[in-house]
Design a protein around this motif. Structure first.
Motif, PDB file in Angstrom:
ATOM      1  N   ASP A  26       0.814  -1.229   0.000  1.00  0.00           N
ATOM      2  CA  ASP A  26       0.000   0.000   0.000  1.00  0.00           C
ATOM      3  C   ASP A  26       0.845   1.276   0.000  1.00  0.00           C
ATOM      4  O   ASP A  26       0.593   2.209  -0.759  1.00  0.00           O
ATOM      5  CB  ASP A  26      -1.000   0.017   1.162  1.00  0.00           C
ATOM      6  N   GLU A  27       1.878   1.314   0.844  1.00  0.00           N
ATOM      7  CA  GLU A  27       2.726   2.515   0.886  1.00  0.00           C
ATOM      8  C   GLU A  27       3.592   2.596  -0.359  1.00  0.00           C
ATOM      9  O   GLU A  27       4.054   3.669  -0.727  1.00  0.00           O
ATOM     10  CB  GLU A  27       3.642   2.477   2.124  1.00  0.00           C
ATOM     11  N   PHE A  28       3.817   1.439  -0.950  1.00  0.00           N
ATOM     12  CA  PHE A  28       4.699   1.399  -2.110  1.00  0.00           C
ATOM     13  C   PHE A  28       3.906   1.634  -3.397  1.00  0.00           C
ATOM     14  O   PHE A  28       3.929   0.834  -4.332  1.00  0.00           O
ATOM     15  CB  PHE A  28       5.442   0.062  -2.161  1.00  0.00           C
ATOM     16  N   THR A  29       3.168   2.733  -3.404  1.00  0.00           N
ATOM     17  CA  THR A  29       2.377   3.124  -4.570  1.00  0.00           C
ATOM     18  C   THR A  29       3.016   4.368  -5.171  1.00  0.00           C
ATOM     19  O   THR A  29       3.297   5.320  -4.430  1.00  0.00           O
ATOM     20  CB  THR A  29       0.929   3.421  -4.149  1.00  0.00           C
ATOM     21  N   PHE A  30       3.262   4.349  -6.466  1.00  0.00           N
ATOM     22  CA  PHE A  30       3.937   5.473  -7.107  1.00  0.00           C
ATOM     23  C   PHE A  30       3.025   6.697  -7.102  1.00  0.00           C
ATOM     24  O   PHE A  30       1.801   6.575  -7.069  1.00  0.00           O
ATOM     25  CB  PHE A  30       4.351   5.094  -8.539  1.00  0.00           C
ATOM     26  N   ARG A  31       3.675   7.868  -7.160  1.00  0.00           N
ATOM     27  CA  ARG A  31       2.910   9.116  -7.049  1.00  0.00           C
ATOM     28  C   ARG A  31       1.767   9.195  -8.058  1.00  0.00           C
ATOM     29  O   ARG A  31       0.666   9.622  -7.729  1.00  0.00           O
ATOM     30  CB  ARG A  31       3.843  10.315  -7.255  1.00  0.00           C
ATOM     31  N   ASP A  32       2.039   8.744  -9.296  1.00  0.00           N
ATOM     32  CA  ASP A  32       1.014   8.910 -10.327  1.00  0.00           C
ATOM     33  C   ASP A  32      -0.129   7.895 -10.209  1.00  0.00           C
ATOM     34  O   ASP A  32      -1.100   7.974 -10.964  1.00  0.00           O
ATOM     35  CB  ASP A  32       1.638   8.908 -11.732  1.00  0.00           C
ATOM     36  N   ALA A  33      -0.024   6.934  -9.293  1.00  0.00           N
ATOM     37  CA  ALA A  33      -1.134   5.977  -9.106  1.00  0.00           C
ATOM     38  C   ALA A  33      -1.895   6.260  -7.817  1.00  0.00           C
ATOM     39  O   ALA A  33      -2.882   5.595  -7.512  1.00  0.00           O
ATOM     40  CB  ALA A  33      -0.607   4.553  -9.087  1.00  0.00           C
ATOM     41  N   ARG A  34      -1.439   7.253  -7.060  1.00  0.00           N
ATOM     42  CA  ARG A  34      -2.132   7.594  -5.806  1.00  0.00           C
ATOM     43  C   ARG A  34      -3.313   8.497  -6.141  1.00  0.00           C
ATOM     44  O   ARG A  34      -3.156   9.478  -6.845  1.00  0.00           O
ATOM     45  CB  ARG A  34      -1.186   8.327  -4.855  1.00  0.00           C
ATOM     46  N   SER A  35      -4.482   8.136  -5.655  1.00  0.00           N
ATOM     47  CA  SER A  35      -5.630   8.944  -6.037  1.00  0.00           C
ATOM     48  C   SER A  35      -6.592   9.192  -4.889  1.00  0.00           C
ATOM     49  O   SER A  35      -7.567   9.903  -5.049  1.00  0.00           O
ATOM     50  CB  SER A  35      -6.379   8.270  -7.195  1.00  0.00           C
ATOM     51  N   GLU A  36      -6.347   8.580  -3.735  1.00  0.00           N
ATOM     52  CA  GLU A  36      -7.325   8.704  -2.655  1.00  0.00           C
ATOM     53  C   GLU A  36      -6.743   9.560  -1.531  1.00  0.00           C
ATOM     54  O   GLU A  36      -5.662   9.256  -1.027  1.00  0.00           O
ATOM     55  CB  GLU A  36      -7.634   7.302  -2.122  1.00  0.00           C
ATOM     56  N   PRO A  37      -7.435  10.623  -1.132  1.00  0.00           N
ATOM     57  CA  PRO A  37      -6.889  11.436  -0.043  1.00  0.00           C
ATOM     58  C   PRO A  37      -6.858  10.631   1.256  1.00  0.00           C
ATOM     59  O   PRO A  37      -7.755   9.841   1.512  1.00  0.00           O
ATOM     60  CB  PRO A  37      -7.885  12.596   0.083  1.00  0.00           C
ATOM     61  N   ALA A  38      -5.797  10.834   2.032  1.00  0.00           N
ATOM     62  CA  ALA A  38      -5.749  10.193   3.347  1.00  0.00           C
ATOM     63  C   ALA A  38      -6.894  10.741   4.182  1.00  0.00           C
ATOM     64  O   ALA A  38      -7.341  11.874   3.983  1.00  0.00           O
ATOM     65  CB  ALA A  38      -4.423  10.475   4.022  1.00  0.00           C
ATOM     66  N   HIS A  39      -7.375   9.931   5.110  1.00  0.00           N
ATOM     67  CA  HIS A  39      -8.509  10.360   5.919  1.00  0.00           C
ATOM     68  C   HIS A  39      -8.158  11.627   6.697  1.00  0.00           C
ATOM     69  O   HIS A  39      -8.968  12.528   6.851  1.00  0.00           O
ATOM     70  CB  HIS A  39      -8.916   9.246   6.875  1.00  0.00           C
ATOM     71  N   ASP A  40      -6.933  11.662   7.213  1.00  0.00           N
ATOM     72  CA  ASP A  40      -6.475  12.845   7.936  1.00  0.00           C
ATOM     73  C   ASP A  40      -5.256  13.417   7.208  1.00  0.00           C
ATOM     74  O   ASP A  40      -4.133  13.019   7.484  1.00  0.00           O
ATOM     75  CB  ASP A  40      -6.098  12.436   9.372  1.00  0.00           C
ATOM     76  N   PRO A  41      -5.483  14.334   6.272  1.00  0.00           N
ATOM     77  CA  PRO A  41      -4.375  14.826   5.456  1.00  0.00           C
ATOM     78  C   PRO A  41      -3.311  15.538   6.293  1.00  0.00           C
ATOM     79  O   PRO A  41      -2.160  15.618   5.887  1.00  0.00           O
ATOM     80  CB  PRO A  41      -5.028  15.801   4.471  1.00  0.00           C
ATOM     81  N   ALA A  42      -3.697  16.009   7.475  1.00  0.00           N
ATOM     82  CA  ALA A  42      -2.709  16.676   8.322  1.00  0.00           C
ATOM     83  C   ALA A  42      -1.682  15.663   8.817  1.00  0.00           C
ATOM     84  O   ALA A  42      -0.493  15.938   8.918  1.00  0.00           O
ATOM     85  CB  ALA A  42      -3.403  17.340   9.506  1.00  0.00           C
TER      86      ALA A  42
END
Ligand code: PMP
Length: 404
Positions: free
Chosen positions: A214-230
């Motif tokens: 899950d953490e090993f996802t490249f920047r261009d495949a990340r599309s879901e905001p983290a629940h707590d962006p802070a």
């Protein structure tokens, strides 16, 4: 008369065929300094803080068992991470009489998968898995006298609800999905997850999400905001695990090994419905007992470690591979993990095993697609060689594809 142990071996053990992958490892051991594109683990060291903390834990006396559930501080940090990451509120007090938990620290992701299979599958039950699959998936079913039902995801390697639905029967207990995937590195979209999750919910089966990468996802495949962006700036890998009250059927399985370069530490965790996780904990108590104690202390520091430089490095390797191979064959662009599943041009008339053998002759090691699938039409290329070596290996593969 000599002792005939062979006659005593169970059909469970006999039924496991690990010869394909063993052959690759055996060959790799005999090759001198091969361009090794077969490896399933990262080539970077763990973060200093993680290593220091594990070593200190040994000296500080954290060498006995922990609770089967896992060390209290690691559980707390993992729960905080799940809350910030996917909004999952872990509210439990394991260890208290009658207490139930949604969270269990496991002996690797494999430990979590094994416990899930043991807790859910009985003789004749069915588990839907993607084809191609991570090598252990069919064996999990086999070890429980159950059946792995293969969902054909060629040629794009997407496990969609549409493809899974016809495979669900009265015997189905779970659907196993893996994103980013091994062997293709494909990342499911949020919409694909929503459809698959809804299908599993409607059919009353568990959706087991293997999120080891899950953490090993490249920047261009990340599309879901983290629940707590802070707490977690930027975007994350889509997951079905958002806790909005409608996904008690989701069993999340994650690991520390790949992301933090500690595959040998054997640490992961699962989160899911307490009624299921408690059954898994019971089996863990009588098998693995608890995950390695000092190393549980070590990975507490993992949550504060920034791995973005390493992940960006792998993204650039992915780009190199696509640059060399995309002009000559089909490669579903990997969005994460360490792999690409590369199609062998049909006109060549070669199997994955034959291409593997030609590569070995030229000092390149990769894995034939038949190890991950009943078909042997692809090869898995790992991104675990640094860029110049990876390019060299990819160019050799390109030459083979061009009949040179
Ligand atoms: N799931 C997948 C998809 C994997 O690729 C692997 C390791 N290659 C595992 C699970 C097992 O990981 P662990 O080392 O954490 O048991």
């Amino acid at each position: 008369m000599s002792f005939d142990v062979d006659r005593l071996i169970s059909s469970r053990a006999r039924g496991i065929d690990a010869s394909g992958i063993r052959r690759v490892f055996a060959l790799g051991a005999t090759m001198r300094d091969p361009i090794n594109l077969s490896i399933g683990q990262p080539d970077f060291a763990p973060p200093e803080a993680v290593a220091t903390r594990a070593a200190a834990a040994i000296r500080e006396g954290h060498n006995g068992y922990t609770q089967t559930w896992g060390a209290a501080e690691l559980r707390t940090r993992t729960a905080e991470h799940l809350k910030a990451d996917v909004g999952w509120d872990i509210a439990d007090t394991p260890g208290a009489p009658g207490a139930e938990t949604e969270l269990l620290i496991t002996s690797g992701t494999s430990g979590g998968l094994m416990l899930a299979a043991m807790a859910l599958l009985g003789p004749g039950d069915e588990m839907v898995i993607p084809d191609p699959y991570f090598v252990c998936y069919p064996t999990l079913a086999h070890m429980c006298d159950a059946n792995a039902v293969l969902c054909d995801t060629y040629p794009d390697f997407r496990l969609t609800a549409e493809r899974v639905e016809p495979l669900i029967t009265d015997r189905t207990k779970l659907v196993l999905a893996n994103s980013p995937s091994n062997p293709a590195g494909v990342v499911m979209t949020a919409d694909e997850w929503a459809d698959l999750s809804e299908l599993c919910r409607a059919k009353g089966v568990v959706l087991l999400s293997d999120e080891i990468y899950d953490e090993f996802t490249f920047r261009d495949a990340r599309s879901e905001p983290a629940h707590d962006p802070a707490a977690l700036p930027g975007l994350r890998c889509p997951s079905p695990a958002r806790r909005d009250g409608s996904n008690e059927h989701v069993l999340l399985v994650r690991g520390f090994g790949k992301t933090f370069g500690v595959t040998g530490w054997r640490l992961g965790y699962v989160a899911g419905a307490p009624a299921l996780v408690n059954q898994m904990a019971k089996i863990q108590q009588y098998t693995f007992v608890c995950p390695p104690t000092p190393l549980q202390h070590g990975v507490i520091a993992a949550f504060d470690s920034d791995m973005s430089a390493q992940i960006d490095e792998y993204q650039s390797r992915r780009d190199t591979l696509l640059e060399v191979l995309s002009p000559v064959t089909n490669v579903a662009a990997p969005g994460g993990a360490f792999y690409a599943f590369v199609e062998i041009p049909e006109s060549l008339g070669l199997t994955g095993t034959q291409v593997f053998e030609k590569c070995v002759e030229r000092n390149v090691l990769l894995i034939p697609g038949g190890v991950f699938s009943p078909r042997d039409t692809h090869v898995r290329v790992s991104l675990t060689a640094a860029n110049p070596r990876l390019r060299e290996g990819a160019e050799i593969l390109r030459d083979i594809f061009q009949g040179r």
